[in-house]
Motif scaffolding. Structure first.
Motif, PDB file in Angstrom:
ATOM      1  N   ALA A  30      69.831  -9.429 -12.535  1.00 40.17           N
ATOM      2  CA  ALA A  30      68.873  -8.963 -11.524  1.00 40.17           C
ATOM      3  C   ALA A  30      67.447  -9.242 -11.980  1.00 40.17           C
ATOM      4  N   GLY A  31      66.654  -9.830 -11.057  1.00 39.56           N
ATOM      5  CA  GLY A  31      65.212  -9.933 -11.289  1.00 39.56           C
ATOM      6  C   GLY A  31      64.606  -8.759 -10.555  1.00 39.56           C
ATOM      7  N   TYR A  32      63.597  -8.158 -11.112  1.00 43.67           N
ATOM      8  CA  TYR A  32      63.053  -6.995 -10.409  1.00 43.67           C
ATOM      9  C   TYR A  32      61.536  -7.057 -10.300  1.00 43.67           C
ATOM     10  N   SER A  33      61.055  -6.426  -9.262  1.00 38.09           N
ATOM     11  CA  SER A  33      59.618  -6.301  -9.038  1.00 38.09           C
ATOM     12  C   SER A  33      59.410  -5.059  -8.153  1.00 38.09           C
ATOM     13  N   GLY A  34      58.228  -4.798  -7.753  1.00 42.69           N
ATOM     14  CA  GLY A  34      58.007  -3.622  -6.920  1.00 42.69           C
ATOM     15  C   GLY A  34      56.848  -3.849  -5.965  1.00 42.69           C
ATOM     16  N   PHE A  35      56.747  -3.005  -5.019  1.00 41.07           N
ATOM     17  CA  PHE A  35      55.571  -3.072  -4.124  1.00 41.07           C
ATOM     18  C   PHE A  35      55.194  -1.646  -3.731  1.00 41.07           C
ATOM     19  N   LYS A  36      53.920  -1.539  -3.451  1.00 37.67           N
ATOM     20  CA  LYS A  36      53.434  -0.218  -3.033  1.00 37.67           C
ATOM     21  C   LYS A  36      53.182  -0.246  -1.538  1.00 37.67           C
ATOM     22  N   VAL A  37      53.241   0.884  -0.939  1.00 37.58           N
ATOM     23  CA  VAL A  37      52.870   0.943   0.479  1.00 37.58           C
ATOM     24  C   VAL A  37      51.545   1.716   0.521  1.00 37.58           C
ATOM     25  N   PRO A  38      50.455   0.981   0.451  1.00 35.34           N
ATOM     26  CA  PRO A  38      49.173   1.670   0.305  1.00 35.34           C
ATOM     27  C   PRO A  38      48.589   2.112   1.643  1.00 35.34           C
ATOM     28  N   LYS A  41      60.215 -11.398  -2.753  1.00 37.51           N
ATOM     29  CA  LYS A  41      60.816 -10.440  -1.803  1.00 37.51           C
ATOM     30  C   LYS A  41      59.910  -9.222  -1.638  1.00 37.51           C
ATOM     31  N   ALA A  42      59.408  -8.725  -2.772  1.00 43.37           N
ATOM     32  CA  ALA A  42      58.541  -7.534  -2.727  1.00 43.37           C
ATOM     33  C   ALA A  42      57.288  -7.828  -1.912  1.00 43.37           C
ATOM     34  N   GLU A  43      56.735  -9.027  -2.122  1.00 37.76           N
ATOM     35  CA  GLU A  43      55.511  -9.382  -1.395  1.00 37.76           C
ATOM     36  C   GLU A  43      55.793  -9.478   0.108  1.00 37.76           C
TER      37      GLU A  43
END
Ligand code: ADP
Length: 676
Positions: free
Chosen positions: A273-281, A54-56
């Motif tokens: 809950a599975g969690y991850s993150g993404f940056k907005v570079p 989802k993050a990707e």
């Protein structure tokens, strides 16, 4: 209350069930736990992967928006601020993108100088949040992503994206903003777009994609399964602490899972809950991390557990039924042979009619138990038979004792009366002559000797019974003993008119015996033959192991190892009924035990004779074909061949020759007949 013991069958059944039921239930519990932990593990892994995906996807979507925004900002219409052209471009642009643009706002540097707004609300964040509006000296590549805020409408204006159905997709709304500079480098516009990205979300009961939660770098919730939570800061949520530590972990670059126990405000249920993150570079100044959670209620994560539970319940019931049936079968197959054994022992009324114990259980131990019980019962029968015999013997002995006392007193009284009578006649001077006196004295003497022999017999049997009788074995010539005995009996033979047929054997027959006791045996046998024979003959025969005709031997006669000699005394007297034969060697036994019987005697002679013969390594047996058919007595004794006898005991032989007794010589014995 009395505690009644249960039957073996019921005991076995209860014990098997008492063991198998808890084991089955424990097994079911363990299997469920195992299945639960394995399902949880899979769910956690799936949710974590889903969160990463989802993050990707979001990151890719935002990049695409950024690229398109850059492209728009470069167009002449935007550069020139041609509102009509801008509107046309935006409409066209909206249709071509893989996301939905729900609002576009183009605003001049002054807040009141809006140029274009496609929706009825302003989406550009306030000037405090937009850096280029604060300083006016930001770089042209600036691109900012904002969360839409609490008041933004949740539904997109249009739910169709390139003809695809978006029902199974989560809507994630962002506001992206970028400055547009004129050719002179001055800030002309701020372009902001409200874009809706779509993501696969968990709508199937068994799907482990999970629903999407997005939290922006300012801890504001951008997307949430509960629309009321969108726009809130996580600090306002019940699980704030757990969520903030999760966000901390995401910012540290981790992707993992977490259990949330108060995820929804109204429900207390556990969520996974599975969690991850993404940056907005896209902007060096806005390099913060967005958190993406793939969440699902624990019930949905463990959806398969219900089916497993149902299968296990069915399996447990089946196993219980099977184990009950098995227990019944085992209890029956074990208890049946035991019950058969019990019936077998119960049915034994008469030990002499004992049947074979049941042996068809196909259980070795039980068959063996049956064999042991049968063997025990047979032994019991044997010992009870022995006891019966011993009891009969004791009764008979008692009866014999009484008969003996009666007989013996009669036997003792007769000669004593004779002695007393003779003495009285002489004492009272009733005799006419000296010759008559001598005759009475002779009768008294004879009666005294008879009395002595009876007393000796009684003493002998007493010694035999006490086990203190011993014999003095010496080699003697049978011919001489026989001759002596016949000499002693000649007168009686003549008186009774019986014919005596005796053997003739020229060679000496040397036998190792106690001389006087052997003579006593022969005397007893011959006097019995004479006593119980009223007419006819008495035949004496002698055979050895070397004889051609060895003569018949009664089966009960124990023959010593050769060389031996056998003396047979056969009479034509009253005979003996076969049923009496076996007991005649018992002391005090007479065929007619009554003391009024016609023959005198104590019933000791044969018993004493048998004991004497056995002490001399020989034996004696008595046979008769029945009453009136005569009697045959057989005596057997070891023999010494002449040379061996001389070599072994020459002095004894010489001494024996000098004693008063006639000992072994080579003289042939002469034939004596009662008639001669
Ligand atoms: P006794 O002669 O003193 O009675 P025995 O022991 O010598 O005692 O004999 C036991 C019994 O055996 C006799 O009482 C008699 O009944 C029977 N018996 C022994 N020898 C003969 C025989 N030759 N003929 C018939 N009966 C005999």
């Amino acid at each position: 209350m009395a505690n009644h013991p249960r039957s073996f069958r019921r005991n076995l059944l209860l014990k098997i069930l008492a063991f198998s039921v808890p084991i089955l239930l424990i097994g079911q519990g363990v299997a469920l736990r195992k299945a639960r932990s394995s399902l949880l593990k899979t769910s956690r892994q799936n949710l974590t992967s889903s969160a990463i995906r989802k993050a990707e996807e979001l990151q890719t979507g935002i990049r695409s928006v950024e690229a398109n925004l850059d492209l728009l900002a470069q167009t002449a219409a935007f550069q020139a601020g041609d509102e009509q052209a801008i509107e046309e471009i935006l409409v066209e642009f909206d249709q071509d993108t893989p996301y939905v643009i729900s609002c576009v706002e183009l605003r001049g540097p002054q807040a009141e100088a809006d140029t274009v707004n496609t929706c009825d609300r302003s989406i550009i964040p306030d000037a405090k949040q937009v850096p280029w509006l604060q300083s006016g000296s930001v770089e042209s590549s600036d691109f900012y992503v904002f969360s839409p805020g609490q008041n933004a409408p949740t539904a997109p204006p249009n739910t169709s994206l390139n003809g695809e159905d978006r029902e199974d997709r989560a809507l994630i709304k962002f506001i992206v903003a970028s400055p547009i500079y004129g050719e002179d480098g001055e800030l002309r516009y701020t372009l902001a777009m409200e874009v809706c990205l779509f993501q696969l979300q968990d709508i199937g009961a068994q799907s482990l994609v999970g629903e999407t939660v997005v939290i922006d770098p300012n801890d504001i919730i951008v997307t949430h399964p509960d629309p009321n939570q969108v726009g809130k800061n996580i600090s306002e949520l019940r699980d704030a602490r757990k969520l903030s530590s999760t966000i901390g972990s995401v910012r540290a670059g981790n992707s993992d899972f977490v259990h949330l126990f108060r995820f929804l405000p109204q429900e207390g249920g556990e969520w996974l809950a599975g969690y991850s993150g993404f940056k907005v570079p896209v902007s060096p100044k806005q390099n913060n991390v967005w958190t993406v959670l793939a969440v699902t209620p624990i019930d949905r994560a463990l959806y398969g557990l219900n089916e497993i539970r149902q299968v296990l319940v069915v399996l447990t019931i089946g196993l219980l039924a099977a184990s009950t049936l098995l227990a019944l079968y085992v209890a029956r197959s074990l208890s049946l042979p035991i019950e058969r054994l019990i019936r077998y022992t119960q049915d034994v009324d008469d030990l002499s009619q004992l049947k074979a114990a049941p042996h068809s259980s196909q259980i070795w131990e039980l068959d063996y138990l049956g064999t042991v019980i049968e063997r025990m019962l047979r032994r019991l029968e044997e010992s009870s038979a022995e006891l019966r015999h011993a009891w009969q013997d004791a009764q008979m002995a008692n009866q014999l004792k009484n008969e003996f006392l009666a007989n013996t007193s009669h036997e003792l009284r007769t000669p004593l009366n004779g002695i007393i009578g003779s003495i009285h006649v002489i004492r009272d001077d009733l005799c006419d002559s000296r010759a008559e006196e001598l005759e009475f004295l002779q009768q008294a003497d004879k009666a005294a000797f008879h009395l002595l022999s009876i007393i000796e017999d009684i003493l002998s049997i007493a010694k035999i019974e006490a086990g203190t009788l011993d014999v003095n074995i010496t080699p003697v010539d049978l011919r001489h003993i026989l001759q002596d005995v016949l000499d002693m009996q000649t007168l009686q033979f003549q008186k009774k008119g019986l014919q005596l047929i005796r053997p003739e054997f020229p060679e000496p027959v040397i036998i190792p015996v106690d001389h006087s006791r052997f003579k006593q045996v022969l005397l007893n046998v011959l006097s019995n033959a004479m006593k119980f024979t009223e007419e006819g003959s008495i035949t004496i025969s002698v055979t050895t192991d070397e004889s051609i005709d060895k003569g018949d031997s009664p089966p009960e006669l124990f023959l010593p190892p050769p060389p031996w000699v056998k003396i047979t005394v056969k009479d034509s007297g009253i005979g003996i009924e076969p049923q009496h034969l076996s007991k005649l060697f018992k002391p005090f036994v007479m065929v007619d035990g009554s003391h009024t019987r016609p023959y005198e005697g104590t019933g000791l002679g044969l018993a004493i004779s048998q004991n004497f013969m056995r002490l001399m390594q020989g034996d004696i047996a008595i046979r008769s074909d029945g009453a009136g058919k005569g009697t045959t007595v057989t005596i057997v004794v070891p023999r010494i061949v002449k040379e061996a006898a001389r070599q072994s005991n020459p002095t004894q032989m010489a001494d024996d020759g000098q004693s008063g007794e006639r000992q072994a010589t080579d003289e042939p014995a002469s034939a004596v007949s009662a008639d001669s």
